[in-house]
Design a protein around this motif. Structure first.
Motif, PDB file in Angstrom:
ATOM      1  N   GLN A 108      27.460  77.762  10.522  1.00  0.00           N
ATOM      2  CA  GLN A 108      27.277  76.333  10.779  1.00  0.00           C
ATOM      3  C   GLN A 108      28.107  75.869  11.987  1.00  0.00           C
ATOM      4  OE1 GLN A 108      28.310  75.044   6.779  1.00  0.00           O
ATOM      5  NE2 GLN A 108      26.285  74.077   6.604  1.00  0.00           N
ATOM      6  N   VAL A 109      29.331  76.351  12.083  1.00  0.00           N
ATOM      7  CA  VAL A 109      30.180  76.004  13.231  1.00  0.00           C
ATOM      8  C   VAL A 109      29.542  76.522  14.508  1.00  0.00           C
ATOM      9  CG1 VAL A 109      32.407  76.428  14.345  1.00  0.00           C
ATOM     10  CG2 VAL A 109      32.327  75.858  11.917  1.00  0.00           C
ATOM     11  N   ALA A 110      28.994  77.734  14.459  1.00  0.00           N
ATOM     12  CA  ALA A 110      28.328  78.305  15.632  1.00  0.00           C
ATOM     13  C   ALA A 110      27.128  77.458  16.046  1.00  0.00           C
ATOM     14  CB  ALA A 110      27.892  79.743  15.347  1.00  0.00           C
ATOM     15  N   GLU A 111      26.380  76.959  15.074  1.00  0.00           N
ATOM     16  CA  GLU A 111      25.236  76.100  15.394  1.00  0.00           C
ATOM     17  C   GLU A 111      25.681  74.797  16.061  1.00  0.00           C
ATOM     18  OE1 GLU A 111      21.734  75.594  12.719  1.00  0.00           O
ATOM     19  OE2 GLU A 111      22.976  76.819  11.360  1.00  0.00           O
ATOM     20  N   ARG A 124      33.732  68.390  20.294  1.00  0.00           N
ATOM     21  CA  ARG A 124      33.427  69.561  21.129  1.00  0.00           C
ATOM     22  C   ARG A 124      34.603  70.527  21.157  1.00  0.00           C
ATOM     23  NH1 ARG A 124      33.046  73.517  23.969  1.00  0.00           N
ATOM     24  NH2 ARG A 124      31.730  73.783  25.788  1.00  0.00           N
ATOM     25  N   GLN A 125      35.815  69.987  21.331  1.00  0.00           N
ATOM     26  CA  GLN A 125      37.000  70.846  21.390  1.00  0.00           C
ATOM     27  C   GLN A 125      37.276  71.509  20.042  1.00  0.00           C
ATOM     28  OE1 GLN A 125      40.424  68.927  23.063  1.00  0.00           O
ATOM     29  NE2 GLN A 125      41.564  70.812  23.192  1.00  0.00           N
ATOM     30  N   VAL A 126      37.109  70.770  18.967  1.00  0.00           N
ATOM     31  CA  VAL A 126      37.313  71.329  17.630  1.00  0.00           C
ATOM     32  C   VAL A 126      36.284  72.424  17.358  1.00  0.00           C
ATOM     33  CG1 VAL A 126      37.141  70.815  15.150  1.00  0.00           C
ATOM     34  CG2 VAL A 126      38.452  69.305  16.665  1.00  0.00           C
ATOM     35  N   ALA A 127      35.020  72.163  17.675  1.00  0.00           N
ATOM     36  CA  ALA A 127      33.966  73.158  17.448  1.00  0.00           C
ATOM     37  C   ALA A 127      34.239  74.423  18.264  1.00  0.00           C
ATOM     38  CB  ALA A 127      32.600  72.575  17.814  1.00  0.00           C
ATOM     39  N   GLU A 128      34.688  74.256  19.504  1.00  0.00           N
ATOM     40  CA  GLU A 128      34.980  75.413  20.361  1.00  0.00           C
ATOM     41  C   GLU A 128      36.125  76.247  19.779  1.00  0.00           C
ATOM     42  OE1 GLU A 128      35.792  76.427  25.063  1.00  0.00           O
ATOM     43  OE2 GLU A 128      35.831  74.354  24.400  1.00  0.00           O
ATOM     44  N   ALA A 129      37.169  75.583  19.301  1.00  0.00           N
ATOM     45  CA  ALA A 129      38.310  76.305  18.732  1.00  0.00           C
ATOM     46  C   ALA A 129      37.918  77.018  17.443  1.00  0.00           C
ATOM     47  CB  ALA A 129      39.460  75.340  18.470  1.00  0.00           C
ATOM     48  N   LEU A 130      37.207  76.339  16.555  1.00  0.00           N
ATOM     49  CA  LEU A 130      36.785  76.959  15.301  1.00  0.00           C
ATOM     50  C   LEU A 130      35.831  78.125  15.571  1.00  0.00           C
ATOM     51  CD1 LEU A 130      36.274  73.823  13.028  1.00  0.00           C
ATOM     52  CD2 LEU A 130      38.169  75.460  12.958  1.00  0.00           C
TER      53      LEU A 130
END
Length: 175
Positions: free
Chosen positions: A19-22, A64-70
């Protein structure tokens, strides 16, 4: 707010990786299409079609930054910070000592205001100073870059001169 604001750290869940990747891929694709930012507003939606709200640009950037880090498998910490900081808080944010921050304030490097006998710094001014300092550091690194064709003695002479200039500036004098 029912829950008090506090610092929280989030770890990427093994079961949420897809889900994070999506989410990451979605945000990245929209940024690529809009040359760095989405070309159309993004929305946060609920269960019904009319249950949605536009995502402000700043909140989009955080997401965006949170998704990139996760996506990269990193943990993410979210820490609420007041917009006005004490000299100790400013020092912690910059990674320097409190006396160093006081010197920067007194030298006019960072704007501040006095509240009674205490100095207060706005977060915006502190982050602007940090950005200026970072740009100056990168410029200094670039200025000391050595090409393969450079004469070693000339390079050493340039470095000595630069070191002398920095030392003079720190002492507040010029020769």
């Amino acid at each position: 707010m029912a829950e008090a604001l506090r610092q929280e750290t989030y770890l990427p869940g093994a079961d949420e990786g897809h889900q994070v990747a999506e989410v990451y891929d979605f945000l990245k694709a929209h940024e690529d299409a809009g040359r760095g930012r989405p070309d159309v507003p993004c929305f946060l939606s609920g269960n019904t079609p009319d249950d949605r709200v536009e995502l402000p640009v700043d909140l989009y950037r955080v997401l965006r930054q949170v998704a990139e880090a996760l996506q990269a498998g990193l943990a993410v910490s979210v820490a609420p910070v007041t917009k006005t900081l004490t000299t100790q808080q400013a020092a912690e944010l910059l990674g320097v000592s409190r006396p160093t921050v006081v010197r920067l304030l007194d030298d006019g490097e960072i704007p501040f205001e006095r509240v009674g006998s205490h100095r207060r710094v706005t977060l915006r001014d502190l982050l602007a100073y940090r950005d200026r300092r970072r740009v100056a550091q990168y410029a200094a690194l670039e200025a000391t870059a050595i090409d393969d064709d450079d004469d070693v003695n000339v390079v050493l002479d340039r470095l000595r001169t630069a070191r002398r200039e920095v030392s003079q500036r720190r002492r507040g004098g010029s020769r």
